[in-house]
Design a protein around this motif. Structure first.
Motif, PDB file in Angstrom:
ATOM      1  N   ALA A 170     -20.151  57.975 -14.582  1.00 44.70           N
ATOM      2  CA  ALA A 170     -18.775  57.940 -15.248  1.00 44.70           C
ATOM      3  C   ALA A 170     -17.693  58.917 -14.708  1.00 44.70           C
ATOM      4  O   ALA A 170     -18.122  60.059 -14.617  1.00 44.70           O
ATOM      5  CB  ALA A 170     -18.844  57.903 -16.724  1.00 44.70           C
ATOM      6  N   HIS A 171     -16.341  58.468 -14.689  1.00 49.81           N
ATOM      7  CA  HIS A 171     -15.699  59.546 -14.093  1.00 49.81           C
ATOM      8  C   HIS A 171     -15.168  60.500 -15.036  1.00 49.81           C
ATOM      9  O   HIS A 171     -14.590  60.321 -16.088  1.00 49.81           O
ATOM     10  CB  HIS A 171     -14.271  58.610 -13.655  1.00 49.81           C
ATOM     11  CG  HIS A 171     -13.265  59.465 -12.649  1.00 49.81           C
ATOM     12  ND1 HIS A 171     -12.970  60.789 -12.874  1.00 49.81           N
ATOM     13  CD2 HIS A 171     -12.654  59.120 -11.469  1.00 49.81           C
ATOM     14  CE1 HIS A 171     -12.108  61.079 -11.831  1.00 49.81           C
ATOM     15  NE2 HIS A 171     -11.964  60.133 -11.071  1.00 49.81           N
ATOM     16  N   PRO A 172     -15.490  61.645 -14.761  1.00 50.55           N
ATOM     17  CA  PRO A 172     -15.133  62.753 -15.738  1.00 50.55           C
ATOM     18  C   PRO A 172     -13.528  63.330 -15.820  1.00 50.55           C
ATOM     19  O   PRO A 172     -12.839  62.759 -15.071  1.00 50.55           O
ATOM     20  CB  PRO A 172     -15.935  64.176 -15.316  1.00 50.55           C
ATOM     21  CG  PRO A 172     -16.726  63.837 -14.109  1.00 50.55           C
ATOM     22  CD  PRO A 172     -16.028  62.529 -13.763  1.00 50.55           C
ATOM     23  N   PRO A 173     -12.993  63.715 -17.066  1.00 50.79           N
ATOM     24  CA  PRO A 173     -11.714  63.925 -16.875  1.00 50.79           C
ATOM     25  C   PRO A 173     -11.548  65.119 -15.825  1.00 50.79           C
ATOM     26  O   PRO A 173     -12.309  65.888 -15.545  1.00 50.79           O
ATOM     27  CB  PRO A 173     -11.619  64.863 -18.496  1.00 50.79           C
ATOM     28  CG  PRO A 173     -12.775  64.173 -19.087  1.00 50.79           C
ATOM     29  CD  PRO A 173     -13.841  63.992 -18.259  1.00 50.79           C
ATOM     30  N   MET A 174     -10.357  64.905 -15.274  1.00 53.33           N
ATOM     31  CA  MET A 174     -10.036  65.774 -14.042  1.00 53.33           C
ATOM     32  C   MET A 174      -8.913  66.810 -14.362  1.00 53.33           C
ATOM     33  O   MET A 174      -7.832  66.618 -14.072  1.00 53.33           O
ATOM     34  CB  MET A 174      -9.703  64.741 -12.943  1.00 53.33           C
ATOM     35  CG  MET A 174      -9.838  65.108 -11.711  1.00 53.33           C
ATOM     36  SD  MET A 174      -9.630  63.854 -10.465  1.00 53.33           S
ATOM     37  CE  MET A 174      -9.756  64.577  -9.029  1.00 53.33           C
ATOM     38  N   PRO A 175      -9.420  67.983 -14.327  1.00 52.44           N
ATOM     39  CA  PRO A 175      -8.260  69.158 -14.476  1.00 52.44           C
ATOM     40  C   PRO A 175      -7.505  69.204 -13.152  1.00 52.44           C
ATOM     41  O   PRO A 175      -8.011  68.898 -12.103  1.00 52.44           O
ATOM     42  CB  PRO A 175      -9.160  70.332 -14.620  1.00 52.44           C
ATOM     43  CG  PRO A 175     -10.717  69.878 -15.453  1.00 52.44           C
ATOM     44  CD  PRO A 175     -10.666  68.623 -14.569  1.00 52.44           C
TER      45      PRO A 175
END
Length: 362
Positions: A170-175
């Motif tokens: 799953a694509h994590p949140p991307m800072p």
């Protein structure tokens, strides 16, 4: 286990994705991580440039890319020297790029690849990259995707060979930026601000957004900022002619992203087709709401995010979702749904297990 993560693109989400993954590998026990980026990667000039052990000179223009492709046979010696210096047990391509065949031709360890797109999207010039990607897929021992939708496309296209491991993540949140959170949505106290950002191509649903905005009437009750690179189109012209709409058609530099997203209250992704979205991942990391169509991997990525409003890929449904957001019938998100770094570390642990299985390293 020593992992080499490489991504030899210059702009866009690829270098940032690789850098975040490299940092996450470094937080795992009994794991050493080395990062290789294009020496021309935009993020290497940023204040928060990642620790990069191998900056490989790629190209700075289309003509330069062609010249590098023509001289690949002459570049093997220097690549092998750097690989010997870093001595990885296994390698991982974080996102395919033009010169990856040079890397895999000189690797002497197994490698995996993260497949962000299995097929080209309508209106984009990705086909040449997918031809290059097909070569990488054949030689990889591990294929990882960021949505079940892409995993299914890989199997349906026959790209997965017998015995090849496939891992769905799953694509994590991307800072983006220095990690500081912007002010919460609507804290400015003025007209709500909506942002559409990214490559302005047909599959991104510009036609849906145009029709949805027209359905909302001459005064939508919010401002819309459309920003990104792409060809001129009738839809962009229609949007630019609307009140309270600004169209900024250009490549948006990496350094502008934190301010661009942080100045918005929500992002709209009216896509007709999607694998997953780095734009959505950045919005979630900065605590922004995301109004998106529930297509492909986008639905998987956002279905459990409290900040997301999903709707069918239909202009009427999109107009209704925008109206609900404008009227604040849903509580606006003001903080990330999850800790981005924890999510990246969890994904890295899954990848490490897969890479360990193909390398025999523990």
């Amino acid at each position: 286990m020593r992992i080499l993560t490489w991504q030899w693109g210059r702009r866009g989400a690829g270098p940032r994705f690789a850098a975040l993954l490299h940092a996450a590998f470094g937080r795992l026990p009994a794991t050493e991580s080395a990062l290789s980026l294009s020496a021309e990667a935009e993020i290497l000039g940023a204040a928060d440039a990642p620790d990069c052990a191998w900056r490989y000179p790629t190209y700075s223009s289309a003509a330069g890319a062609l010249a590098r492709l023509l001289t690949l046979p002459l570049a093997g010696r220097s690549v092998r020297a750097d690989l010997e210096r870093l001595a990885p047990d296994v390698a991982l391509c974080a996102m395919p790029a033009v010169l990856d065949r040079l890397m895999v031709a000189n690797l002497r360890v197994p490698y995996g690849i993260i497949v962000h797109d299995a097929v080209s999207h309508p209106g984009e010039s990705l086909s040449f990259r997918l031809v290059n990607q097909a070569r990488l897929l054949r030689g990889a021992e591990l294929l990882a995707t960021l949505s079940q939708a892409v995993t299914d496309e890989l199997h349906d296209s026959g790209a997965v060979r017998p015995g090849q491991r496939v891992l769905t993540l799953a694509h994590p949140p991307m800072p983006v930026g220095h990690g500081a959170m912007p002010a919460p949505p609507f804290a400015h106290g003025g007209r709500p601000r909506l942002l559409m950002f990214g490559r302005l191509l047909p599959y991104k649903g510009l036609d849906l957004l145009c029709e949805a905005m027209e359905r909302l009437g001459p005064d939508t009750g919010f401002g819309l900022h459309v920003a990104g690179d792409g060809p001129d189109s009738a839809e962009l012209s229609r949007l630019a002619a609307m009140p309270h709409v600004v169209v900024d058609r250009r490549w948006i530099p990496e350094a502008e992203l934190p301010r661009l997203i942080g100045d918005s209250d929500a992002l709209v992704l009216p896509y007709r087709q999607a694998s997953q979205s780095g734009v959505a991942a950045a919005a979630l990391a900065l605590g922004r709401q995301v109004i998106a169509t529930d297509v492909g991997g986008l639905a998987e990525q956002l279905r459990d995010a409290p900040q997301a409003i999903l709707c069918p890929p239909d202009a009427g449904a999109l107009a209704d979702a925008l109206r609900r957001w404008r009227d604040r019938r849903l509580t606006p998100g003001s903080s990330p749904a999850t800790d981005p770094m924890a999510a990246w570390t969890a994904m890295a642990a899954q990848l490490r297990a897969g890479l360990g299985a193909i390398s025999g390293a523990s």
